[in-house]
Motif scaffolding. Structure first.
Motif, PDB file in Angstrom:
ATOM      1  N   ASN B 165       0.863  -1.157   0.028  1.00 57.42           N
ATOM      2  CA  ASN B 165       0.150   0.151   0.083  1.00 57.42           C
ATOM      3  C   ASN B 165       1.002   1.220   0.154  1.00 57.42           C
ATOM      4  O   ASN B 165       0.384   2.334   0.623  1.00 57.42           O
ATOM      5  N   TRP B 166       1.882   1.339  -0.953  1.00 63.59           N
ATOM      6  CA  TRP B 166       2.858   2.363  -0.796  1.00 63.59           C
ATOM      7  C   TRP B 166       2.686   2.680  -2.339  1.00 63.59           C
ATOM      8  O   TRP B 166       2.774   2.266  -3.217  1.00 63.59           O
ATOM      9  N   GLU B 167       2.832   4.235  -2.312  1.00 62.40           N
ATOM     10  CA  GLU B 167       2.537   4.890  -3.858  1.00 62.40           C
ATOM     11  C   GLU B 167       3.492   6.215  -3.459  1.00 62.40           C
ATOM     12  O   GLU B 167       3.279   6.867  -2.717  1.00 62.40           O
ATOM     13  N   SER B 169       4.417  10.107  -3.997  1.00 60.21           N
ATOM     14  CA  SER B 169       3.289  10.867  -4.112  1.00 60.21           C
ATOM     15  C   SER B 169       3.951  12.293  -5.293  1.00 60.21           C
ATOM     16  O   SER B 169       5.375  12.447  -4.998  1.00 60.21           O
ATOM     17  N   THR B 225      -1.872  11.279  -3.500  1.00 59.85           N
ATOM     18  CA  THR B 225      -0.465  11.289  -4.106  1.00 59.85           C
ATOM     19  C   THR B 225      -0.576  11.815  -5.460  1.00 59.85           C
ATOM     20  O   THR B 225       0.565  12.075  -5.899  1.00 59.85           O
ATOM     21  N   LYS B 428       8.447   2.126  -8.504  1.00 60.53           N
ATOM     22  CA  LYS B 428       7.427   3.200  -8.944  1.00 60.53           C
ATOM     23  C   LYS B 428       7.938   4.460  -9.259  1.00 60.53           C
ATOM     24  O   LYS B 428       8.882   4.911  -8.783  1.00 60.53           O
ATOM     25  N   THR B 430       6.392   8.555 -10.353  1.00 58.79           N
ATOM     26  CA  THR B 430       5.302   9.256 -10.490  1.00 58.79           C
ATOM     27  C   THR B 430       6.086  10.577 -11.168  1.00 58.79           C
ATOM     28  O   THR B 430       7.175  10.821 -11.467  1.00 58.79           O
TER      29      THR B 430
END
Lengths: 343, 514
Positions: B165-167, B169, B225, B428, B430
């Motif tokens: 549950n990590w994203e 930002s 995020t 990941k 962003t």
């Protein structure tokens, strides 16, 4: 040593310690002027390089940092504070510079001492051995190794050591001064000392494991210098008449080298070690960065980039003090190794 | 004598007149391209593209601050620069960069129409009109080409597979409240910094510092995020006039020391930032972030009113960056002790550590739960969190691979392929919120000629450069606006790579080309 001579020595040492004060002041003033002469405005770096800063805000902080005053007034304020033993507040961290420096110093001293210890521990025997067995295979290999050691950039060496010894083999932690789970009561800020003082042997072991890789990385180059200097001065001393005499007396070669020759051969080596120690105590920005080591090098370089004048000034004064004291210690050490040397 | 010479002189004059235009043949365009060391490779590639159509370009490397000084003095010609945006609105990007004489306007671009439209966009009260204004600005900018428009980069973070549950930002915050860890119970994060600056939310202007602080402190509002503002300590808010906002506070929120959160704490928090010398005689460096905020008043125990001098459409985005501090505690222990032993309402409470090495946090069991818009709501799943300062990227990644840390920020793009091969690691990305470009000095030749500026935009093969230098982790921009920001005009496509067109424009402007 006669009493009078001992007292003389005390006076000379005291005089030289006191002589650092004007020197430190001089250096601080020079740094003060240089920092303000190079481009860049601290307030601008702290808040100005974003889209939201306003002119009023910039002006306010400049006023608070006294950067709106003419240069000579700023210098007077700085010297005034200094005379009260106040190094001022960091522009960035807004905390007293003295406490910021004192927090970073133990980490640096600990690392410097550890790497010096390793360099001397291996460098001196290596140099002696190479000198005694001059032109032998061992001599050639160790001197080639020393050449390699001097040439290897610590940045590269550190990362290779981490990848190999920490990630691949898992023998050492990659970075930091102590493991996250290890609780260490801070007493002095010197973690080795703190773990001994609190009798925390698990922590001592952990701290040593953390210390090893950065100390090794930093020591390789110095070790190489020490070995080379030791070798050449030992070769020279071994040609002296008194060494021949000792040999003629039928003394064992080991005794000749370690008892008679070593004392004299050590003098140039100690000079080199002293100089290296001065450099090491300034903190090595590269090794500290690679190993996540919170020391002086990182602190002062970051302060230069953010134009944090008070931290830079305080840092440079501390460097000056350390350098002078280390040199003094080296000089005193000479007199013990060779009593004919006078302070 | 003079009479005798005269016919000769006439002939010489005639020759000069006839041959003049031929002698004064068009010269090639030449200039110095300035860059900081970290973009040197890119600058060389740009220079190469420009040389291939006959422009003489020399690349010069500078220290950031030294270069900025010379740029601002108007002494440089063309320079690789970057500018970050925090509010997801051109308010802190296009306005300072392109409004006439604004603080970040390093290209000395000046267009009264753009100035007017930016004013409408950044201070208007009607979002539709603001958007139209920003759209129009982008069209004008595209045509005027004050810069060689550049790109934005991806921000790459990596984490251990034990992290769930990590994203990452967009505002580069690392919100550990929602993150679960399956191996052990303490999450260790490696930050890319020598040292964070403080633990007092009012005394810094630094994203890394804010990342740590936002796990200890909560604000009235927070951000997903992406760019959406959602409630945190406030349950709701309404704008009662173009310059007045009222916030309702969540009930039952307590600080880590057990004090309940009240309207007084909110008022105190903002007064600390607004009032000169409010923090132990020193002023907060965050005041400018609040724009025209004039005063904050308590309406009742759970209602607070913010009064602005003039409309400030990004006000809610700004509030995300202000964390509420406990009035009673700060007044009792003083500002210094507060920064050493901070107390907030956030998901984790401060346990110990030093700013330049690590900060240790423990789960706050009486946490109210956090923003309902960011599940899960409740105390943090992890028992603790540790932030470590590891400025060297290779070390951060080594620590991740060795299992010493779980989340790593600022992964260098060239190390991504290696990391992706590691079965224990997840990578990941962003969108970054920083614009990279080549700014041109529009105030003097040769770049006061729009044909030359447009020619350069056609002459740089950005797609190839970004692919080779940033391996696909950088994305072109048509102008100076970010897709993550308000009012981004999707109709505009970046200048195509068209060296022929570039040459034509340069020839028109009177330069020799290859």
């Amino acid at each position: 040593m006669p009493r009078a001579q001992e007292a003389m020595r005390g006076i000379v040492i005291l005089r030289r310690v006191l002589a650092t004060i004007p020197l430190m002041l001089g250096v601080a003033v020079v740094v003060f002027v240089i920092m303000r002469a190079i481009p860049g405005d601290p307030v601008d770096i702290i808040i100005g390089q974003g889209g939201t800063a306003t002119q009023q805000e910039l002006d306010l902080l400049r006023r608070e940092f006294h950067l709106d005053r003419p240069l000579h007034e700023q210098l007077m304020l700085f010297l005034g504070d200094l005379s009260r033993g106040d190094l001022g507040l960091s522009f960035v961290k807004r905390r007293p510079v003295a406490s910021i420096l004192l927090e970073a110093l133990p980490a640096t001293i600990e690392l410097a001492m550890a790497s010096l210890f390793l360099s001397v521990l291996f460098g001196i025997p290596l140099g002696i051995y190479a000198a005694v067995r001059q032109s032998s295979l061992v001599d050639r290999i160790s001197m080639a190794g020393a050449f390699l050691g001097i040439s290897m950039p610590p940045f590269w060496l550190g990362i290779v050591a981490i990848l190999l010894l920490s990630v691949r083999l898992g023998w050492f932690p990659t970075s930091g001064r102590v493991s996250l789970g290890v609780l260490l009561e801070p007493v002095t800020g010197f973690y080795l000392l703190d773990s001994v003082l609190t009798g925390n042997w698990a922590a001592l072991w952990d701290v040593l494991r953390h210390l090893f890789l950065p100390a090794l990385t930093l020591s390789v180059g110095i070790m190489a210098v020490v070995a080379r200097v030791m070798r050449s001065s030992m070769i020279e001393v071994l040609r002296e008449n008194y060494v021949t005499t000792a040999r003629a007396k039928g003394l064992h070669e080991r005794t000749v080298v370690l008892r008679h020759a070593l004392r004299n051969a050590l003098i140039p080596t100690i000079t080199v070690v002293g100089l290296q120690m001065g450099v090491l105590l300034g903190g090595n920005m590269v090794v500290e960065t690679v190993f996540g080591w919170p020391g002086m090098g990182r602190l002062v370089v970051a302060a230069i980039f953010s134009r944090d004048y008070p931290v830079i000034q305080g840092g440079v004064m501390l460097y000056t003090f350390i350098f002078v004291i280390v040199n003094l210690m080296v000089d005193v050490l000479y007199t013990y190794i060779n009593p004919r040397v006078q302070l | 004598m003079t009479v005798k010479l005269f016919p000769w002189m006439g002939i010489v004059l005639l020759v000069i007149l006839l041959l003049g235009p031929a002698v004064a043949q068009p010269q090639p365009l030449g200039f110095v391209l300035d860059t900081e060391a970290f973009r040197k490779v890119e600058a060389e590639a740009i220079a190469q593209d420009l040389r291939s159509i006959g422009i003489n370009v020399e690349v010069r490397v500078w220290e950031r601050t030294a270069l900025l000084d010379r740029i601002r003095a108007g002494e440089r010609q063309a320079y690789l620069t970057d500018w970050g945006s925090a509010y997801f609105d051109p308010f802190d990007l296009a306005v300072p960069k392109l409004k006439t004489k604004d603080r970040g306007n390093y290209s000395f671009y000046s267009n009264p129409e753009v100035d007017r439209l930016l004013e409408v966009g950044s201070t208007g009260t009607d979002d539709k009109r603001r958007k139209e204004a920003y759209f129009r600005v982008q069209e004008i900018l595209f045509r005027d080409a004050p810069w060689i428009f550049g790109y934005y980069k991806d921000e790459v973070q990596a984490a251990s597979k034990a992290i769930e549950n990590w994203e990452p930002s967009m505002d580069s915050r690392i919100n550990l409240h929602d993150v679960r860890i399956t191996k052990g119970s303490v999450i260790v994060v490696a930050l890319n910094t020598n040292s964070i600056i403080t633990l007092d939310p009012a005394m810094h202007r630094d994203r890394k510092t804010e990342t740590v602080i936002r796990n200890i402190f909560d604000g009235l509002v927070t951000r997903t995020t992406k760019d959406r503002v959602v409630p945190e300590l406030a349950t709701e808010w309404k704008q009662t006039s173009p310059t007045t906002y009222e916030f309702k506070l969540r009930r039952g929120v307590v600080f880590h020391n057990g004090d309940p959160l009240t309207a007084d704490d909110v008022v105190f928090t903002f007064e600390r930032v607004l009032r000169e010398g409010a923090i132990g005689g020193q002023s907060s460096p965050r005041k400018g972030l609040l724009g025209p905020l004039q005063k904050v008043e308590k309406v009742d125990d759970t209602t607070v009113r913010f009064v602005l001098e003039k409309p400030f459409p990004v006000f809610l985005q700004a509030l995300v960056h202000f964390q509420i501090v406990p009035k009673r505690y700060v007044e009792q222990v003083g500002d210094n002790t507060f920064s050493e032993r901070p107390v907030g309402t956030g998901p984790f409470r401060f346990v110990g550590g030093t700013l330049d090495s690590r900060i240790v946090l423990q789960r706050f069991d009486r946490y109210y739960g956090g923003s309902p818009a960011l599940p899960p709501v409740g105390p943090a799943p992890a028992a603790g969190a540790i932030f470590r300062m590891l400025p060297e990227p290779a070390t951060r990644l080594a620590a991740l691979k060795a299992g010493e840390v779980h989340i790593v920020e600022d992964v260098p793009i060239d190390l991504v392929p290696d990391l992706k091969r590691d079965p224990g690691v997840q990578v990941k990305t962003t969108q970054g919120t920083r614009v990279y470009a080549v700014e041109l000095n529009n105030s003097r030749p040769p770049f006061n000629d729009v044909r030359v500026r447009r020619a350069l935009n056609y002459a740089v093969n950005w797609d190839a450069i970004l692919k080779s230098v940033y391996r696909g982790h950088a994305h072109r921009l048509a102008t100076a606006f970010l897709p993550s920001g308000f009012g981004f005009n999707t109709n505009l496509k970046p200048y195509p790579f068209d060296p022929e067109r570039a040459k034509r424009l340069l020839r028109e402007a009177g330069y020799a080309v290859k």
